[in-house]
Design a protein around this motif. Structure first.
Motif, PDB file in Angstrom:
ATOM      1  N   ALA A 187       0.825  -1.203   0.000  1.00  0.00           N
ATOM      2  CA  ALA A 187       0.000   0.000   0.000  1.00  0.00           C
ATOM      3  C   ALA A 187       0.861   1.255   0.000  1.00  0.00           C
ATOM      4  CB  ALA A 187      -0.938  -0.011   1.200  1.00  0.00           C
ATOM      5  N   ARG A 188       1.956   1.250   0.755  1.00  0.00           N
ATOM      6  CA  ARG A 188       2.836   2.417   0.787  1.00  0.00           C
ATOM      7  C   ARG A 188       3.495   2.642  -0.578  1.00  0.00           C
ATOM      8  NH1 ARG A 188       4.308   4.405   5.934  1.00  0.00           N
ATOM      9  NH2 ARG A 188       3.262   3.307   7.629  1.00  0.00           N
ATOM     10  N   ALA A 189       3.902   1.555  -1.225  1.00  0.00           N
ATOM     11  CA  ALA A 189       4.492   1.684  -2.559  1.00  0.00           C
ATOM     12  C   ALA A 189       3.472   2.236  -3.550  1.00  0.00           C
ATOM     13  CB  ALA A 189       5.013   0.328  -3.026  1.00  0.00           C
ATOM     14  N   GLU A 190       2.229   1.764  -3.449  1.00  0.00           N
ATOM     15  CA  GLU A 190       1.172   2.258  -4.327  1.00  0.00           C
ATOM     16  C   GLU A 190       0.867   3.725  -4.040  1.00  0.00           C
ATOM     17  OE1 GLU A 190      -1.818   2.388  -7.216  1.00  0.00           O
ATOM     18  OE2 GLU A 190      -0.091   1.078  -6.898  1.00  0.00           O
ATOM     19  N   LEU A 191       0.940   4.123  -2.761  1.00  0.00           N
ATOM     20  CA  LEU A 191       0.721   5.517  -2.405  1.00  0.00           C
ATOM     21  C   LEU A 191       1.784   6.411  -3.036  1.00  0.00           C
ATOM     22  CD1 LEU A 191      -0.707   7.700  -0.701  1.00  0.00           C
ATOM     23  CD2 LEU A 191       0.839   7.097   1.173  1.00  0.00           C
ATOM     24  N   ARG A 192       3.046   5.997  -2.936  1.00  0.00           N
ATOM     25  CA  ARG A 192       4.117   6.800  -3.528  1.00  0.00           C
ATOM     26  C   ARG A 192       3.923   6.936  -5.036  1.00  0.00           C
ATOM     27  NH1 ARG A 192       7.168   3.895   0.439  1.00  0.00           N
ATOM     28  NH2 ARG A 192       7.670   2.257  -1.077  1.00  0.00           N
ATOM     29  N   PHE A 228      -4.848   5.332   1.253  1.00  0.00           N
ATOM     30  CA  PHE A 228      -4.698   5.621   2.682  1.00  0.00           C
ATOM     31  C   PHE A 228      -5.619   4.730   3.506  1.00  0.00           C
ATOM     32  CE2 PHE A 228      -2.840   9.988   1.860  1.00  0.00           C
ATOM     33  CZ  PHE A 228      -1.684   9.766   2.577  1.00  0.00           C
ATOM     34  N   GLU A 229      -6.855   4.604   3.052  1.00  0.00           N
ATOM     35  CA  GLU A 229      -7.832   3.793   3.773  1.00  0.00           C
ATOM     36  C   GLU A 229      -7.356   2.359   3.917  1.00  0.00           C
ATOM     37  OE1 GLU A 229     -11.438   3.739   5.834  1.00  0.00           O
ATOM     38  OE2 GLU A 229     -10.834   5.454   4.613  1.00  0.00           O
ATOM     39  N   SER A 230      -6.678   1.847   2.893  1.00  0.00           N
ATOM     40  CA  SER A 230      -6.306   0.435   2.871  1.00  0.00           C
ATOM     41  C   SER A 230      -5.224   0.085   3.873  1.00  0.00           C
ATOM     42  CB  SER A 230      -5.848   0.040   1.464  1.00  0.00           C
ATOM     43  OG  SER A 230      -4.588   0.637   1.145  1.00  0.00           O
ATOM     44  N   ALA A 258      -4.541  18.232  13.107  1.00  0.00           N
ATOM     45  CA  ALA A 258      -5.310  17.862  11.913  1.00  0.00           C
ATOM     46  C   ALA A 258      -4.370  17.732  10.725  1.00  0.00           C
ATOM     47  CB  ALA A 258      -6.379  18.917  11.640  1.00  0.00           C
ATOM     48  N   GLY A 259      -3.448  16.778  10.812  1.00  0.00           N
ATOM     49  CA  GLY A 259      -2.432  16.705   9.781  1.00  0.00           C
ATOM     50  C   GLY A 259      -2.282  15.366   9.120  1.00  0.00           C
ATOM     51  N   GLY A 260      -3.243  14.473   9.260  1.00  0.00           N
ATOM     52  CA  GLY A 260      -3.110  13.157   8.661  1.00  0.00           C
ATOM     53  C   GLY A 260      -4.459  12.602   8.258  1.00  0.00           C
ATOM     54  N   TYR A 261      -4.418  11.575   7.439  1.00  0.00           N
ATOM     55  CA  TYR A 261      -5.652  10.975   6.949  1.00  0.00           C
ATOM     56  C   TYR A 261      -6.381  10.259   8.087  1.00  0.00           C
ATOM     57  CZ  TYR A 261      -8.906   8.185   4.258  1.00  0.00           C
ATOM     58  OH  TYR A 261     -10.047   7.620   3.760  1.00  0.00           O
ATOM     59  N   VAL A 262      -7.681  10.494   8.182  1.00  0.00           N
ATOM     60  CA  VAL A 262      -8.524   9.826   9.171  1.00  0.00           C
ATOM     61  C   VAL A 262      -9.466   8.887   8.434  1.00  0.00           C
ATOM     62  CG1 VAL A 262     -10.252  10.137  10.988  1.00  0.00           C
ATOM     63  CG2 VAL A 262      -8.381  11.791  10.746  1.00  0.00           C
ATOM     64  N   PRO A 263      -9.351   7.575   8.652  1.00  0.00           N
ATOM     65  CA  PRO A 263     -10.212   6.620   7.944  1.00  0.00           C
ATOM     66  C   PRO A 263     -11.692   6.825   8.249  1.00  0.00           C
ATOM     67  CG  PRO A 263      -8.334   5.508   8.946  1.00  0.00           C
ATOM     68  CD  PRO A 263      -8.348   6.903   9.490  1.00  0.00           C
ATOM     69  N   ARG A 264     -12.532   6.243   7.383  1.00  0.00           N
ATOM     70  CA  ARG A 264     -13.977   6.414   7.537  1.00  0.00           C
ATOM     71  C   ARG A 264     -14.462   5.940   8.905  1.00  0.00           C
ATOM     72  NH1 ARG A 264     -13.695   5.266   1.862  1.00  0.00           N
ATOM     73  NH2 ARG A 264     -13.558   3.018   2.253  1.00  0.00           N
ATOM     74  N   TRP A 314      -3.608  25.961   8.320  1.00  0.00           N
ATOM     75  CA  TRP A 314      -4.552  26.439   7.311  1.00  0.00           C
ATOM     76  C   TRP A 314      -4.080  26.143   5.889  1.00  0.00           C
ATOM     77  CZ3 TRP A 314      -9.255  27.380   8.529  1.00  0.00           C
ATOM     78  CH2 TRP A 314     -10.094  28.111   7.684  1.00  0.00           C
ATOM     79  N   ASP A 315      -2.756  26.085   5.696  1.00  0.00           N
ATOM     80  CA  ASP A 315      -2.200  25.897   4.357  1.00  0.00           C
ATOM     81  C   ASP A 315      -1.513  24.543   4.214  1.00  0.00           C
ATOM     82  OD1 ASP A 315      -2.826  28.696   3.612  1.00  0.00           O
ATOM     83  OD2 ASP A 315      -1.273  29.155   5.092  1.00  0.00           O
ATOM     84  N   ASP A 316      -1.967  23.547   4.993  1.00  0.00           N
ATOM     85  CA  ASP A 316      -1.378  22.205   4.934  1.00  0.00           C
ATOM     86  C   ASP A 316      -1.464  21.674   3.511  1.00  0.00           C
ATOM     87  OD1 ASP A 316      -0.734  19.484   5.195  1.00  0.00           O
ATOM     88  OD2 ASP A 316      -1.541  19.405   7.226  1.00  0.00           O
ATOM     89  N   GLU A 317      -0.294  21.453   2.924  1.00  0.00           N
ATOM     90  CA  GLU A 317      -0.237  21.110   1.511  1.00  0.00           C
ATOM     91  C   GLU A 317      -0.712  19.694   1.207  1.00  0.00           C
ATOM     92  OE1 GLU A 317       3.819  20.694   3.490  1.00  0.00           O
ATOM     93  OE2 GLU A 317       2.154  22.112   3.476  1.00  0.00           O
ATOM     94  N   GLY A 318      -0.761  18.823   2.224  1.00  0.00           N
ATOM     95  CA  GLY A 318      -1.105  17.430   1.960  1.00  0.00           C
ATOM     96  C   GLY A 318      -2.429  16.990   2.527  1.00  0.00           C
ATOM     97  N   ASN A 319      -3.186  17.907   3.137  1.00  0.00           N
ATOM     98  CA  ASN A 319      -4.416  17.512   3.811  1.00  0.00           C
ATOM     99  C   ASN A 319      -5.519  18.522   3.538  1.00  0.00           C
ATOM    100  OD1 ASN A 319      -3.571  15.118   5.655  1.00  0.00           O
ATOM    101  ND2 ASN A 319      -1.970  16.646   5.959  1.00  0.00           N
ATOM    102  N   SER A 320      -6.736  18.035   3.490  1.00  0.00           N
ATOM    103  CA  SER A 320      -7.890  18.853   3.146  1.00  0.00           C
ATOM    104  C   SER A 320      -8.309  19.737   4.316  1.00  0.00           C
ATOM    105  CB  SER A 320      -9.066  17.948   2.746  1.00  0.00           C
ATOM    106  OG  SER A 320     -10.282  18.660   2.760  1.00  0.00           O
TER     107      SER A 320
END
Length: 245
Positions: free
Chosen positions: A91-96, A109-111, A168-174, A193-199
């Motif tokens: 999963a990490r390789a696929e993410l990259r 991320f969810e996986s 609030a800096g990382g993916y949170v699963p469903r 406010w301007d976190d480049e990797g998170n919504s």
């Protein structure tokens, strides 16, 4: 719990490495000037399972310990230098690959983050049991860290946690986004406010979902690693109100 090393740091904090079965961890405690009374415990985790030795986490831990807390961090299952499963590595390789290609990454991320939370939470509860059995450490307990998904799971399932500070800096699963509605402890939520990797909107929606009657949002300009240092001081004051009453 077996302590493998100890070091008196220049800020008076005692830093001790420990092992608990297969779980490696670090415990920081205030120096003797803090008095002989038992001190509250803060569990500190870095974003999505990065190692307990991460420099930013260590700096936060030392500062918090110097303010009169026992602070502990561990490398839970799949985190830090502990082995990862073949599925996690894939999963990490696929993410990259997806990030390089500019493709959507939420399902990737969810996986692996969802299962990582499921596997890590029991290790943190095991560590909590052992830490609260040590002399000089008592409840109530706080949680602080960028791994908000893990913090949500612990805040919902572990009644000894009395307050939580999330970044609030990382993916949170469903699953954890749904669990957020069950979080009722006092909450301090930090948002770049301007976190480049998170919504930004995703973080605001998560804050809105928390069920806590007392929840505070601090938003600062800047990118992912630009959280102002004064937020650490504010975080300690937040824990002072809820863990030292």
């Amino acid at each position: 719990m077996h302590f493998t090393s100890e070091q008196h740091l220049d800020d008076g904090v005692l830093e001790r490495e420990f092992t608990l079965g297969e779980i490696p961890g670090t415990l920081w405690t205030p120096g003797p000037a803090s008095g002989s009374a038992a001190v509250p415990l803060v569990l500190m985790a870095h974003n999505n399972g990065l190692p307990k030795a991460d420099a930013r986490l260590v700096a936060r831990a030392r500062y918090t310990a110097a303010r009169g807390y026992a602070v502990a961090s561990i490398d839970a299952a799949g985190c830090g230098d502990r082995p990862r499963t073949a599925a996690q590595e894939q999963a990490r390789a696929e993410l990259r690959r997806a990030m390089r290609a500019g493709e959507p990454v939420d399902e990737i991320f969810e996986s692996f983050i969802g299962p990582m939370v499921e596997n890590a939470a029991p290790d943190w509860r095991t560590a909590l049991d052992a830490l609260l059995g040590l002399p000089g450490i008592s409840g109530p307990v706080g949680y602080s860290g960028g791994w908000a998904a893990l913090g949500i799971r612990l805040a919902v399932t572990e009644p000894r946690i009395a307050a939580a500070g999330f970044f609030a800096g990382g993916y949170v699963p469903r699953a954890q986004r749904e669990e957020a509605r069950q979080v009722t402890v006092p909450l301090l939520f930090l948002l770049q406010w301007d976190d480049e990797g998170n919504s930004r909107q995703g973080a605001l929606d998560l804050f809105d979902a928390f069920g806590s009657e007392e929840k505070t949002l601090h938003a600062n300009l800047g990118g992912h690693t630009g959280t102002p240092w004064f937020e650490l001081e504010d975080g300690c004051r937040f824990f002072d109100r809820h863990l030292k009453r």
